[in-house]
Motif scaffolding. Structure first.
Motif, PDB file in Angstrom:
ATOM      1  N   GLN A   1      -3.684  -1.536  -8.523  1.00 49.52           N
ATOM      2  CA  GLN A   1      -2.809  -0.677  -9.325  1.00 49.52           C
ATOM      3  C   GLN A   1      -1.850   0.108  -8.426  1.00 49.52           C
ATOM      4  O   GLN A   1      -0.644   0.181  -8.662  1.00 49.52           O
ATOM      5  CB  GLN A   1      -3.650   0.294 -10.173  1.00 49.52           C
ATOM      6  N   ALA A   2      -2.395   0.719  -7.381  1.00 51.45           N
ATOM      7  CA  ALA A   2      -1.575   1.540  -6.481  1.00 51.45           C
ATOM      8  C   ALA A   2      -0.510   0.692  -5.792  1.00 51.45           C
ATOM      9  O   ALA A   2       0.655   1.085  -5.706  1.00 51.45           O
ATOM     10  CB  ALA A   2      -2.466   2.239  -5.444  1.00 51.45           C
ATOM     11  N   ILE A   3      -0.910  -0.487  -5.317  1.00 52.21           N
ATOM     12  CA  ILE A   3       0.041  -1.372  -4.629  1.00 52.21           C
ATOM     13  C   ILE A   3       1.147  -1.801  -5.580  1.00 52.21           C
ATOM     14  O   ILE A   3       2.340  -1.752  -5.247  1.00 52.21           O
ATOM     15  CB  ILE A   3      -0.698  -2.614  -4.063  1.00 52.21           C
ATOM     16  N   GLN A   4       0.756  -2.180  -6.767  1.00 53.34           N
ATOM     17  CA  GLN A   4       1.742  -2.656  -7.752  1.00 53.34           C
ATOM     18  C   GLN A   4       2.673  -1.526  -8.184  1.00 53.34           C
ATOM     19  O   GLN A   4       3.889  -1.705  -8.263  1.00 53.34           O
ATOM     20  CB  GLN A   4       0.984  -3.253  -8.951  1.00 53.34           C
ATOM     21  N   GLN A   5       2.113  -0.349  -8.411  1.00 53.15           N
ATOM     22  CA  GLN A   5       2.922   0.760  -8.930  1.00 53.15           C
ATOM     23  C   GLN A   5       3.823   1.381  -7.858  1.00 53.15           C
ATOM     24  O   GLN A   5       4.958   1.776  -8.147  1.00 53.15           O
ATOM     25  CB  GLN A   5       1.988   1.823  -9.516  1.00 53.15           C
ATOM     26  N   LEU A   6       3.327   1.449  -6.643  1.00 51.35           N
ATOM     27  CA  LEU A   6       4.082   2.122  -5.583  1.00 51.35           C
ATOM     28  C   LEU A   6       4.907   1.156  -4.737  1.00 51.35           C
ATOM     29  O   LEU A   6       5.828   1.570  -4.037  1.00 51.35           O
ATOM     30  CB  LEU A   6       3.123   2.905  -4.675  1.00 51.35           C
ATOM     31  N   GLY A   7       4.538  -0.112  -4.768  1.00 51.65           N
ATOM     32  CA  GLY A   7       5.286  -1.101  -3.997  1.00 51.65           C
ATOM     33  C   GLY A   7       5.049  -1.002  -2.502  1.00 51.65           C
ATOM     34  O   GLY A   7       5.907  -1.383  -1.701  1.00 51.65           O
ATOM     35  N   ILE A   8       3.921  -0.452  -2.117  1.00 48.08           N
ATOM     36  CA  ILE A   8       3.570  -0.368  -0.693  1.00 48.08           C
ATOM     37  C   ILE A   8       2.143  -0.862  -0.500  1.00 48.08           C
ATOM     38  O   ILE A   8       1.358  -0.925  -1.444  1.00 48.08           O
ATOM     39  CB  ILE A   8       3.691   1.076  -0.140  1.00 48.08           C
ATOM     40  N   GLU A   9       1.830  -1.168   0.735  1.00 46.26           N
ATOM     41  CA  GLU A   9       0.477  -1.594   1.107  1.00 46.26           C
ATOM     42  C   GLU A   9      -0.241  -0.410   1.764  1.00 46.26           C
ATOM     43  O   GLU A   9       0.396   0.566   2.171  1.00 46.26           O
ATOM     44  CB  GLU A   9       0.561  -2.764   2.109  1.00 46.26           C
ATOM     45  N   PRO A  10      -1.565  -0.508   1.889  1.00 46.57           N
ATOM     46  CA  PRO A  10      -2.298   0.545   2.617  1.00 46.57           C
ATOM     47  C   PRO A  10      -1.713   0.757   4.015  1.00 46.57           C
ATOM     48  O   PRO A  10      -1.349  -0.205   4.690  1.00 46.57           O
ATOM     49  CB  PRO A  10      -3.728  -0.008   2.677  1.00 46.57           C
ATOM     50  N   GLY A  11      -1.593   2.008   4.398  1.00 44.60           N
ATOM     51  CA  GLY A  11      -1.021   2.345   5.694  1.00 44.60           C
ATOM     52  C   GLY A  11       0.475   2.572   5.642  1.00 44.60           C
ATOM     53  O   GLY A  11       1.082   2.933   6.651  1.00 44.60           O
ATOM     54  N   GLU A  12       1.066   2.376   4.454  1.00 46.91           N
ATOM     55  CA  GLU A  12       2.515   2.545   4.329  1.00 46.91           C
ATOM     56  C   GLU A  12       2.854   3.778   3.487  1.00 46.91           C
ATOM     57  O   GLU A  12       2.006   4.308   2.777  1.00 46.91           O
ATOM     58  CB  GLU A  12       3.134   1.291   3.690  1.00 46.91           C
ATOM     59  N   VAL A  13       4.131   4.166   3.588  1.00 47.01           N
ATOM     60  CA  VAL A  13       4.662   5.305   2.843  1.00 47.01           C
ATOM     61  C   VAL A  13       5.820   4.799   1.984  1.00 47.01           C
ATOM     62  O   VAL A  13       6.611   3.963   2.437  1.00 47.01           O
ATOM     63  CB  VAL A  13       5.180   6.409   3.801  1.00 47.01           C
ATOM     64  N   THR A  14       5.925   5.287   0.756  1.00 43.96           N
ATOM     65  CA  THR A  14       7.049   4.875  -0.092  1.00 43.96           C
ATOM     66  C   THR A  14       8.366   5.323   0.554  1.00 43.96           C
ATOM     67  O   THR A  14       8.395   6.314   1.285  1.00 43.96           O
ATOM     68  CB  THR A  14       6.935   5.485  -1.511  1.00 43.96           C
ATOM     69  N   PRO A  15       9.464   4.594   0.305  1.00 41.99           N
ATOM     70  CA  PRO A  15      10.743   4.927   0.942  1.00 41.99           C
ATOM     71  C   PRO A  15      11.190   6.374   0.692  1.00 41.99           C
ATOM     72  O   PRO A  15      11.861   6.966   1.543  1.00 41.99           O
ATOM     73  CB  PRO A  15      11.721   3.938   0.306  1.00 41.99           C
ATOM     74  N   ASP A  16      10.800   6.941  -0.446  1.00 45.02           N
ATOM     75  CA  ASP A  16      11.181   8.339  -0.718  1.00 45.02           C
ATOM     76  C   ASP A  16      10.240   9.338  -0.051  1.00 45.02           C
ATOM     77  O   ASP A  16      10.422  10.552  -0.173  1.00 45.02           O
ATOM     78  CB  ASP A  16      11.249   8.591  -2.226  1.00 45.02           C
ATOM     79  N   GLY A  17       9.237   8.828   0.656  1.00 41.54           N
ATOM     80  CA  GLY A  17       8.320   9.715   1.370  1.00 41.54           C
ATOM     81  C   GLY A  17       7.301  10.399   0.481  1.00 41.54           C
ATOM     82  O   GLY A  17       6.521  11.223   0.953  1.00 41.54           O
ATOM     83  N   LEU A  18       7.293  10.055  -0.793  1.00 39.23           N
ATOM     84  CA  LEU A  18       6.397  10.755  -1.723  1.00 39.23           C
ATOM     85  C   LEU A  18       4.939  10.332  -1.581  1.00 39.23           C
ATOM     86  O   LEU A  18       4.048  11.179  -1.548  1.00 39.23           O
ATOM     87  CB  LEU A  18       6.846  10.491  -3.168  1.00 39.23           C
ATOM     88  N   PHE A  19       4.704   9.011  -1.522  1.00 43.12           N
ATOM     89  CA  PHE A  19       3.320   8.538  -1.575  1.00 43.12           C
ATOM     90  C   PHE A  19       2.960   7.707  -0.347  1.00 43.12           C
ATOM     91  O   PHE A  19       3.797   7.006   0.214  1.00 43.12           O
ATOM     92  CB  PHE A  19       3.108   7.640  -2.812  1.00 43.12           C
ATOM     93  N   SER A  20       1.688   7.771  -0.020  1.00 45.39           N
ATOM     94  CA  SER A  20       1.127   6.843   0.962  1.00 45.39           C
ATOM     95  C   SER A  20      -0.249   6.433   0.462  1.00 45.39           C
ATOM     96  O   SER A  20      -0.856   7.118  -0.366  1.00 45.39           O
ATOM     97  CB  SER A  20       1.020   7.498   2.343  1.00 45.39           C
ATOM     98  N   ILE A  21      -0.694   5.301   0.958  1.00 41.88           N
ATOM     99  CA  ILE A  21      -2.023   4.794   0.585  1.00 41.88           C
ATOM    100  C   ILE A  21      -2.846   4.619   1.849  1.00 41.88           C
ATOM    101  O   ILE A  21      -2.377   4.018   2.816  1.00 41.88           O
ATOM    102  CB  ILE A  21      -1.928   3.421  -0.126  1.00 41.88           C
ATOM    103  N   GLU A  22      -4.048   5.146   1.803  1.00 39.76           N
ATOM    104  CA  GLU A  22      -5.005   4.919   2.882  1.00 39.76           C
ATOM    105  C   GLU A  22      -6.318   4.456   2.272  1.00 39.76           C
ATOM    106  O   GLU A  22      -6.648   4.829   1.147  1.00 39.76           O
ATOM    107  CB  GLU A  22      -5.259   6.206   3.665  1.00 39.76           C
ATOM    108  N   LEU A  23      -7.054   3.671   3.030  1.00 35.19           N
ATOM    109  CA  LEU A  23      -8.360   3.202   2.575  1.00 35.19           C
ATOM    110  C   LEU A  23      -9.447   3.807   3.454  1.00 35.19           C
ATOM    111  O   LEU A  23      -9.247   3.968   4.663  1.00 35.19           O
ATOM    112  CB  LEU A  23      -8.430   1.675   2.646  1.00 35.19           C
ATOM    113  N   VAL A  24     -10.569   4.129   2.831  1.00 31.44           N
ATOM    114  CA  VAL A  24     -11.730   4.599   3.599  1.00 31.44           C
ATOM    115  C   VAL A  24     -12.969   3.867   3.076  1.00 31.44           C
ATOM    116  O   VAL A  24     -12.943   3.255   2.007  1.00 31.44           O
ATOM    117  CB  VAL A  24     -11.944   6.127   3.474  1.00 31.44           C
ATOM    118  N   ASN A  25     -14.045   3.980   3.840  1.00 30.20           N
ATOM    119  CA  ASN A  25     -15.266   3.258   3.466  1.00 30.20           C
ATOM    120  C   ASN A  25     -16.265   4.085   2.692  1.00 30.20           C
ATOM    121  O   ASN A  25     -17.181   3.541   2.098  1.00 30.20           O
ATOM    122  CB  ASN A  25     -15.919   2.657   4.700  1.00 30.20           C
TER     123      ASN A  25
END
Ligand code: FES
Length: 160
Positions: A92-116
């Motif tokens: 959902q996050a990848i599809q909605q934000l258009g970024i992969e884990p470790g990346e930041v959206t071009p507007d700098g608003l969102f980033s995605i990180e994964l943890v265990n």
């Protein structure tokens, strides 16, 4: 990172190599990540070889070398969350934000990180947003959460 802030963090710790981890933690808390120039300044300030600063910073998963978004999404992919379909949250996050884990959206608003594991297995799947735990998450709840932030930040204009 502002020179003044870095100077404040190093204040009273100069030539004290045993303070390296604390200094790096303070920098990350203040700046969100640790850049190469900052590592060079820490090396000089504490009297620790640059290679050692890099070794310590890269050893601990807690340290980041790239900026994060103003809204940092941390998705738990640990076993307990995984069996409760955390993968769907990531999709959902990848599809909605258009970024992969470790990346930041071009507007700098969102980033995605994964943890265990975020230590809240019983109420998973878990998504952490800027340090706040969101439990029993579903793709729909995550979509609404991201939408509400976008609307607030863009004044309701999704193309802003
Ligand atoms: S596995 Fe997700 S909080 Fe522990």
């Amino acid at each position: 990172m502002a020179t003044v802030k870095l100077r404040q963090i190093l204040e009273g710790r100069r030539s004290r190599p045993q303070q390296l981890i604390e200094v790096l933690l303070d920098i990350q808390e203040s700046n969100g990540y640790i850049s190469r120039p900052v590592m060079e300044a820490v090396s000089e300030g504490l009297g620790v070889p640059l290679i050692e600063v890099f070794r310590v910073a890269s050893f601990y998963k807690a340290f980041r070398f790239k900026p994060i978004g103003r809204y940092a999404l941390t998705l738990c992919m640990g076993t307990a969350c995984h069996v409760r379909s955390s993968r769907l949250l990531l999709d959902q996050a990848i599809q909605q934000l258009g970024i992969e884990p470790g990346e930041v959206t071009p507007d700098g608003l969102f980033s995605i990180e994964l943890v265990n594991c975020l230590g809240a297995c019983a109420i998973g799947p878990i998504v952490k947003l800027n340090g706040v735990i969101h439990h029993h998450m579903t793709p729909g709840k995550l979509r609404k959460l991201i939408d509400s932030i976008r609307q607030r930040e863009t004044g309701g204009n999704p193309n802003a």
